[in-house]
Design an enzyme around this catalytic site. Structure first.
Site, PDB file in Angstrom:
ATOM      1  N   LYS A  35       0.727  -1.278  -0.077  1.00 19.90           N
ATOM      2  CA  LYS A  35      -0.055   0.037   0.015  1.00 19.90           C
ATOM      3  C   LYS A  35       0.800   1.252  -0.179  1.00 19.90           C
ATOM      4  O   LYS A  35       1.949   1.110   0.110  1.00 19.90           O
ATOM      5  CB  LYS A  35      -0.836  -0.087   1.428  1.00 19.90           C
ATOM      6  N   ARG A 130     -10.145  -0.510  14.724  1.00 23.86           N
ATOM      7  CA  ARG A 130     -10.425   0.174  13.418  1.00 23.86           C
ATOM      8  C   ARG A 130     -11.230  -0.339  12.493  1.00 23.86           C
ATOM      9  O   ARG A 130     -12.465  -0.052  12.726  1.00 23.86           O
ATOM     10  CB  ARG A 130      -8.800   0.206  13.015  1.00 23.86           C
ATOM     11  N   TYR A 255      16.978  29.259  10.102  1.00 21.36           N
ATOM     12  CA  TYR A 255      15.675  30.069  10.591  1.00 21.36           C
ATOM     13  C   TYR A 255      15.776  30.047  12.089  1.00 21.36           C
ATOM     14  O   TYR A 255      15.914  28.966  12.855  1.00 21.36           O
ATOM     15  CB  TYR A 255      14.484  29.385   9.835  1.00 21.36           C
ATOM     16  N   MET A 303      13.172  24.295   3.645  1.00 26.14           N
ATOM     17  CA  MET A 303      12.373  23.526   2.548  1.00 26.14           C
ATOM     18  C   MET A 303      13.448  22.670   1.459  1.00 26.14           C
ATOM     19  O   MET A 303      13.194  21.887   0.992  1.00 26.14           O
ATOM     20  CB  MET A 303      11.708  24.715   1.611  1.00 26.14           C
TER      21      MET A 303
HETATM   22  C1  PLP Z   1      -0.435  -1.922   6.651  1.00 30.04           C
HETATM   23  C2  PLP Z   1      -0.723  -3.358   6.940  1.00 30.04           C
HETATM   24  C3  PLP Z   1       0.036  -4.452   7.149  1.00 30.04           C
HETATM   25  C4  PLP Z   1       1.311  -4.279   7.209  1.00 30.04           C
HETATM   26  O1  PLP Z   1       2.147  -3.703   8.480  1.00 30.04           O
HETATM   27  P1  PLP Z   1       3.486  -3.778   8.577  1.00 30.04           P
HETATM   28  O2  PLP Z   1       3.666  -3.120   9.782  1.00 30.04           O
HETATM   29  O3  PLP Z   1       4.128  -2.690   7.458  1.00 30.04           O
HETATM   30  O4  PLP Z   1       4.002  -4.941   8.418  1.00 30.04           O
HETATM   31  C5  PLP Z   1      -0.545  -5.351   7.341  1.00 30.04           C
HETATM   32  N1  PLP Z   1      -2.098  -5.662   7.647  1.00 30.04           N
HETATM   33  C6  PLP Z   1      -2.930  -4.522   7.398  1.00 30.04           C
HETATM   34  C7  PLP Z   1      -4.511  -4.838   7.624  1.00 30.04           C
HETATM   35  C8  PLP Z   1      -2.255  -3.511   7.042  1.00 30.04           C
HETATM   36  O5  PLP Z   1      -3.103  -2.391   7.088  1.00 30.04           O
END
Ligand code: PLP
Length: 360
Positions: A35, A130, A255, A303
């Site tokens: 992802k 979640r 800065y 930046m």
């Molecule tokens: C992002 C995610 C993972 C992977 O998690 P990592 O900590 O990157 O290994 C696995 N399962 C779900 C449902 C996720 O959202």
């Protein structure tokens, strides 16, 4: 001349991290989580290299479209499933599998006219709170799905850990127990472990593991680096020194002038900043590697540029290479300085960063 800032993706590291995970998790199958554009490493690039993954996990259907368009044939699981009824047709067209985490998704499936069976994974909320069905509702959701002609009878079971990066944390034990209580009464492949689960909770490996971070050589276990477990960083963020300036004792750098030179000294200026995705929250003292040797940031990240302390680096020259993270300087260490995790840093490269690949 183009900007010096580059992110090099090491294809060999991605491959060897997957093999390391396969060894660790065997005989579990590996759903490689790609992802967020493959955690910022490039979705298509990562998926093509990880051709030995048993499946890919993505956050949305659009990622599945990209993977199929680039010729990926493996199973692809959309981790948040369908967002509306019309998504079902797209899932069929692309041959994607859907997580089902909410009653509304079952309603859309029940109302769908397409008789083809969709492959689904039932997501159970064992304590992360979640996505997922509450334990008390999970068996009923399973039965409803199982009764639908357009749902493949082989339903996977999935849950996600909230605290698996904390060794011996009670929460993970509770989550595993709640999952087991439900899964023991239902058939179907089980999947619990994210990266930290694979490393810290061997009992959670089950039939499918779902690592993301470790594929990219990043650990979220506090105080650890993935390199300690035999994983290699898949991204090197690098730039170069573009100026060396002598600054007098008592003068302020950057800065807001919150770093003051304790003596007359050389300050190096490096072509990287938050406009590239380097974290603005990285304070003075955050390390970089100049010519392979550690130096520290002084003053605020701006930046386009950062300033570094060149004391003890008398041989430094304009044009010298500076590594911000990668081999020899774990992104986990930079993240700890910046008050975040390595995942956020590698996901945050902006469009002006040049992406390169090497086989190493
Ligand atoms: C992002 C995610 C993972 C992977 O998690 P990592 O900590 O990157 O290994 C696995 N399962 C779900 C449902 C996720 O959202």
């Amino acid at each position: 001349m183009s900007r010096a800032t580059s992110a090099t993706i090491h294809l060999g590291a991605l491959r060897s991290n997957l093999e390391r995970l396969r060894q660790l998790a065997s005989p579990a199958q590996v759903m490689a989580v790609v992802k967020a554009d493959g955690y910022g490493h490039g979705l298509e690039r990562v998926a093509r290299v990880l051709d030995r993954a048993d499946a890919f996990g993505v956050a949305c259907i659009a990622d599945g479209q990209r993977l199929r368009a680039t010729g990926i044939r493996q199973r692809i699981v959309v981790l948040s499933g369908i967002d509306e009824a019309a998504d079902i047709a797209e899932m069929h067209r692309l041959g994607l599998e859907s997580v089902v985490h909410h009653a509304s998704q079952i309603e859309w499936l029940a109302a769908d006219a397409d008789p083809r069976p969709l492959k689904v994974w039932l997501k159970i909320d064992t304590g992360m709170h979640r996505l997922g069905f509450a334990p008390a509702d999970a068996a009923q959701a399973y039965r409803r799905l199982h009764a639908l002609q357009n749902v493949d009878a082989d339903i996977g079971l999935m849950t996600h850990f909230a605290n698996s990066d904390v060794a011996e944390d009670e929460q993970t034990q509770i989550q595993m127990q709640r999952f087991e209580d439900i899964a023991a009464k239902l058939p179907g492949a089980r999947s619990l472990a994210n990266s930290a689960g694979v490393l810290e909770w061997p009992q959670s490996r089950a039939q499918w593991v779902r690592p993301g971070g470790l594929l990219y050589g990043i650990s979220v276990i506090a105080g650890s680096h993935a390199a300690q477990f035999g994983f290699r960083p898949a991204m090197t963020l690098a730039s170069k020194l573009v100026a060396i300036n002598r600054v007098g004792k008592g003068e302020a750098v950057g800065y807001a002038g919150d770093w003051i030179c304790p003596e007359d000294m050389d300050i190096g200026v490096v072509q990287i900043g938050y406009g590239d995705g380097y974290p603005r929250s990285a304070p003075s003292g955050t390390p970089v590697l100049l010519n392979g040797r550690r130096a520290q940031i002084v003053g605020r990240v701006s930046m386009d540029l950062i300033s570094i302390d060149l004391r003890g680096q008398a041989d430094a020259r304009v044009g010298d290479p500076v590594l911000l993270w990668g081999e020899g300087l774990p992104v986990e260490e930079i993240a700890a300085h910046a008050g975040t995790i390595g995942y956020e840093l590698v996901c945050g490269m902006t469009r002006r960063v040049r992406f390169l690949e090497d086989e190493g």
